[in-house]
Scaffold this active site. Structure first.
Site: not given
Length: 283
Positions: A111, A253-258
């Site tokens: 393999c 999950f870096a987003r605006t506000g969270r």
């Protein structure tokens, strides 16, 4: 290669309801890039054809082919019919290690990259990184707000990833783009290493990526002693486990506000529950 590396124009038909309009669309270029060390072809990557000297240096460092930027003596770009060859000259001791590694892999059968030894190499134990306070939410949001304006290729093609070096206030100091998320990070690592006196140390900065945080992304950061990685999308389970072992800050999950903090340098376990993560994702 196009006049504007990284993008190429195509005639397309845009359909909106019952109407059709002929227009020009700019697409991200994707070319085969062969990394050739001291005359020995090592690997071929699909990449965006710009900042390739940064890519050569960053890949060589993050993959452990060299230990210091000074061990890379030069990079020559050689256009070929089917892509680009990067002729990379490295120190003789680094090249000897590279040849020995390739010889060990070539001797395996079945393999290919199997067996305990190769698995240990593929999923290596991370090294501890310097403890660093987690950037606050305002700093992460500031970096996110600057991401789009610092990605010119993404703004016209919508098809490339970005990797950015940010100070602790969330100001983007350096950014590189590529169709491959690993390549974008390697380009950032190379650009920073080339002009390392111009940028803050690891303890005074963090890295923001526009993609998910896979194990490979965490591993590359860990190899360079980067203490904090912030990703726009999710991490993988293995990425979280290795970031935790290394004492890295890993944010997803870096987003605006969270955003979701998966590991911190202050503790081996983040203590975040599945319910808390689900709520953060849903907001």
């Amino acid at each position: 290669m196009s006049a504007n590396p990284g993008r190429k124009a195509f005639r397309v038909t845009q359909r909106r309801g019952t109407e059709s309009v002929t227009a020009q669309d700019l697409l991200a270029e994707e070319v085969a890039v062969a990394l050739v060390y001291n005359g020995l072809s090592h690997v071929v990557m699909m990449a965006s054809p710009m900042d390739l000297e940064d890519f050569a240096l960053g890949f060589s460092l993050s993959e452990g082919i060299i230990e210091r930027p000074e061990q890379l003596y030069g990079v020559e770009q050689v256009p070929q019919k089917l892509g680009i060859e990067l002729h990379i000259e490295i120190a003789s001791e680094c090249f000897a290690k590279l040849k020995e590694h390739r010889r060990n892999l070539a001797g395996r059968t079945g393999c290919g990259l199997c067996g305990a030894e190769s698995l240990q190499q593929a999923v290596a134990t991370p090294k501890p990184v310097p403890a660093l306070a987690l950037p606050d939410g305002e700093s992460i949001e500031n970096a996110l707000a600057q991401l789009r304006q610092n990605q010119p290729l993404q703004s016209v093609t919508g098809a490339v990833h970005g990797a950015a070096l940010c100070d602790l206030g969330g100001n983007i100091l350096l950014l590189r783009e590529d169709v491959g998320r690993h390549n974008a990070l390697d380009k950032l690592i190379g650009a920073r290493a080339e002009d390392r006196d111009d940028y803050p140390a690891n303890e005074d900065s963090f890295v923001l990526i526009s993609s998910r945080a896979s194990y490979e992304m965490v591993n590359k950061c860990n190899a360079m002693g980067i203490s904090t990685l912030v990703a726009v999308s999710a991490p993988t389970a293995l990425a979280v486990e290795h970031a935790s072992m290394a004492g890295m800050n890993l944010v997803g999950f870096a987003r605006t506000g969270r955003h979701v903090v998966y590991t911190t340098s202050a503790a081996a376990q983040s203590g975040i529950t599945e319910e808390q993560i689900s709520l953060a994702r849903a907001k």
